[in-house]
Design a protein around this motif. Structure first.
Motif, PDB file in Angstrom:
ATOM      1  N   PRO A   6     -39.421 -10.362  18.316  1.00 40.31           N
ATOM      2  CA  PRO A   6     -40.700 -10.155  17.630  1.00 40.31           C
ATOM      3  C   PRO A   6     -41.390  -8.842  17.970  1.00 40.31           C
ATOM      4  O   PRO A   6     -42.149  -8.305  17.156  1.00 40.31           O
ATOM      5  N   ASN A   7     -41.152  -8.314  19.168  1.00 38.47           N
ATOM      6  CA  ASN A   7     -41.808  -7.058  19.554  1.00 38.47           C
ATOM      7  C   ASN A   7     -41.000  -5.819  19.185  1.00 38.47           C
ATOM      8  O   ASN A   7     -41.374  -4.698  19.547  1.00 38.47           O
ATOM      9  N   SER A   8     -39.882  -5.977  18.472  1.00 38.23           N
ATOM     10  CA  SER A   8     -39.095  -4.812  18.049  1.00 38.23           C
ATOM     11  C   SER A   8     -39.884  -3.995  17.030  1.00 38.23           C
ATOM     12  O   SER A   8     -40.551  -4.541  16.152  1.00 38.23           O
ATOM     13  N   THR A   9     -39.773  -2.673  17.147  1.00 38.88           N
ATOM     14  CA  THR A   9     -40.461  -1.779  16.215  1.00 38.88           C
ATOM     15  C   THR A   9     -39.439  -0.869  15.541  1.00 38.88           C
ATOM     16  O   THR A   9     -38.390  -0.566  16.126  1.00 38.88           O
ATOM     17  N   PRO A  10     -39.731  -0.408  14.325  1.00 45.54           N
ATOM     18  CA  PRO A  10     -38.807   0.536  13.681  1.00 45.54           C
ATOM     19  C   PRO A  10     -38.570   1.788  14.514  1.00 45.54           C
ATOM     20  O   PRO A  10     -37.453   2.318  14.538  1.00 45.54           O
ATOM     21  N   ALA A  11     -39.595   2.249  15.228  1.00 41.11           N
ATOM     22  CA  ALA A  11     -39.445   3.469  16.030  1.00 41.11           C
ATOM     23  C   ALA A  11     -38.406   3.295  17.129  1.00 41.11           C
ATOM     24  O   ALA A  11     -37.691   4.249  17.473  1.00 41.11           O
ATOM     25  N   ASP A  12     -38.306   2.090  17.694  1.00 43.77           N
ATOM     26  CA  ASP A  12     -37.312   1.830  18.739  1.00 43.77           C
ATOM     27  C   ASP A  12     -35.953   1.459  18.159  1.00 43.77           C
ATOM     28  O   ASP A  12     -34.913   1.886  18.664  1.00 43.77           O
ATOM     29  N   LEU A  13     -35.947   0.640  17.100  1.00 42.32           N
ATOM     30  CA  LEU A  13     -34.696   0.091  16.601  1.00 42.32           C
ATOM     31  C   LEU A  13     -33.930   1.056  15.709  1.00 42.32           C
ATOM     32  O   LEU A  13     -32.688   1.133  15.793  1.00 42.32           O
ATOM     33  N   THR A  14     -34.622   1.804  14.858  1.00 39.95           N
ATOM     34  CA  THR A  14     -33.928   2.656  13.875  1.00 39.95           C
ATOM     35  C   THR A  14     -33.020   3.693  14.524  1.00 39.95           C
ATOM     36  O   THR A  14     -31.869   3.860  14.095  1.00 39.95           O
ATOM     37  N   PRO A  15     -33.457   4.416  15.564  1.00 35.52           N
ATOM     38  CA  PRO A  15     -32.512   5.380  16.178  1.00 35.52           C
ATOM     39  C   PRO A  15     -31.305   4.702  16.792  1.00 35.52           C
ATOM     40  O   PRO A  15     -30.205   5.265  16.800  1.00 35.52           O
ATOM     41  N   ARG A  16     -31.462   3.498  17.294  1.00 33.90           N
ATOM     42  CA  ARG A  16     -30.321   2.776  17.850  1.00 33.90           C
ATOM     43  C   ARG A  16     -29.343   2.379  16.749  1.00 33.90           C
ATOM     44  O   ARG A  16     -28.125   2.473  16.916  1.00 33.90           O
TER      45      ARG A  16
END
Length: 320
Positions: A54-64
């Motif tokens: 639930p705390n995932s953000t596009p800023a963290d997940l998209t580059p991964r």
């Protein structure tokens, strides 16, 4: 456990994506592969849909996700590096890969896991990435233990094993407790390596690939060897399997440990941190279920008790 309320919507989305990608997609049942607070995963035909934490953000997940698409021989690639929003949760879609068979421990792909790790650690990050999340996840496990223990405590007594785990945690250097930057800010790391993070793609006989990029980032590569090292040190991984893993990692040029000689100065801190994290999770789970620790869980707690009295070996040049 009560199923996630997201499950029906995620199932419908997985079916829609599968049908859009494959003409004449067989409309078999959709299977739930995981349903935890931090991830819900379903499979329909050859499509897998994952709702991230639930705390995932596009800023963290998209580059991964972008890194996974650019490293196809190492990481399973998502259909698109852009997650979608589903009822406030980020969702991604993946091809199905055949996992490691837990019922056949003799076939555990230790050499494949080690070789993939070594190649990952030698590969420059293909895009700017945040720090790998291993230490952060360990710190979260300890925070949850403290909360659960406080709720369960009678008078001033903590649940059995909690004190040993907290003492072992306090002996670790600040970076391993996510209280300081990691001493390596450039090496590409998986962040949460265990045999459940490997699949064969195409299933069932394709090459092994790493999955689960939620913790991917740059940091200390020895962390990725920390879980098998911890199992070995606690007597939970047979020495021959540990030797297979370590030998294959070195043969593939993995930079986390010296090419020969004693690997433990590099592995001691990560192995301790992963032992403490796993023990903390075990106690938290046992408290929630109102039961005593099982034999394996008690083994981890006993290891924490021993660790608390012996300072960890610090990696050369890395201060507390």
């Amino acid at each position: 456990m009560t199923p996630s309320p997201l499950l029906p919507a995620l199932t419908a989305r997985a079916e829609a994506v599968a049908h859009s990608r494959t003409s004449g997609c067989p409309c078999g049942a959709t299977r739930t592969l995981a349903d935890r607070p931090d991830a819900t995963v379903v499979r329909h035909a050859d499509t897998v849909a994952k709702a991230h934490a639930p705390n995932s953000t596009p800023a963290d997940l998209t580059p991964r996700l972008t890194a996974a698409t650019r490293l196809p021989g190492l990481l399973l690639s998502p259909f698109t590096p852009t997650p979608v929003d589903l009822h406030g949760r980020l969702v991604t879609f993946w091809p199905y890969g055949a996992p490691v068979d837990p019922a056949d421990p003799d076939a555990a792909p230790w050499e494949a896991a080690a070789t993939l790790l070594a190649r990952l650690h030698r590969t420059p990050a293909p895009t700017a990435l945040p720090p790998m999340r291993g230490p952060v996840k360990a710190a979260l496990a300890l925070a949850r233990l403290r909360t659960a223990a406080q709720k369960a405590a009678t008078n001033t007594d903590l649940p059995a094993g909690t004190t040993a785990v907290l003492r072992a945690w306090d002996t670790l250097p600040a970076w391993a407790r996510a209280q300081a930057p990691q001493p390596d800010g450039s090496t590409l790391c998986h962040g949460d390596l265990h045999l459940g993070q490997l699949v064969r793609h195409p299933a069932p006989h394709g090459p092994w690939l790493l999955i689960d990029v939620d913790d991917l980032g740059v940091g200390v590569p020895a962390w990725d060897l920390g879980r098998p090292a911890a199992w070995y040190a606690c007597g939970l991984l047979p020495p021959d399997e540990w030797d297979r893993f370590l030998t294959a990692y070195r043969a593939a040029g993995g930079p986390a440990v010296p090419a020969d000689g004693d690997p433990w100065p590099a592995l001691d801190v990560p192995a301790r941190a992963l032992t403490v994290q796993t023990a903390a999770r075990a106690i938290t789970k046992a408290l929630a279920e109102g039961r005593l620790l099982d034999e394996v869980e008690q083994c981890l707690v006993d290891a924490c008790d021993r660790m608390a009295s012996v300072p960890p070996e610090l990696m050369q040049g890395h201060a507390k």
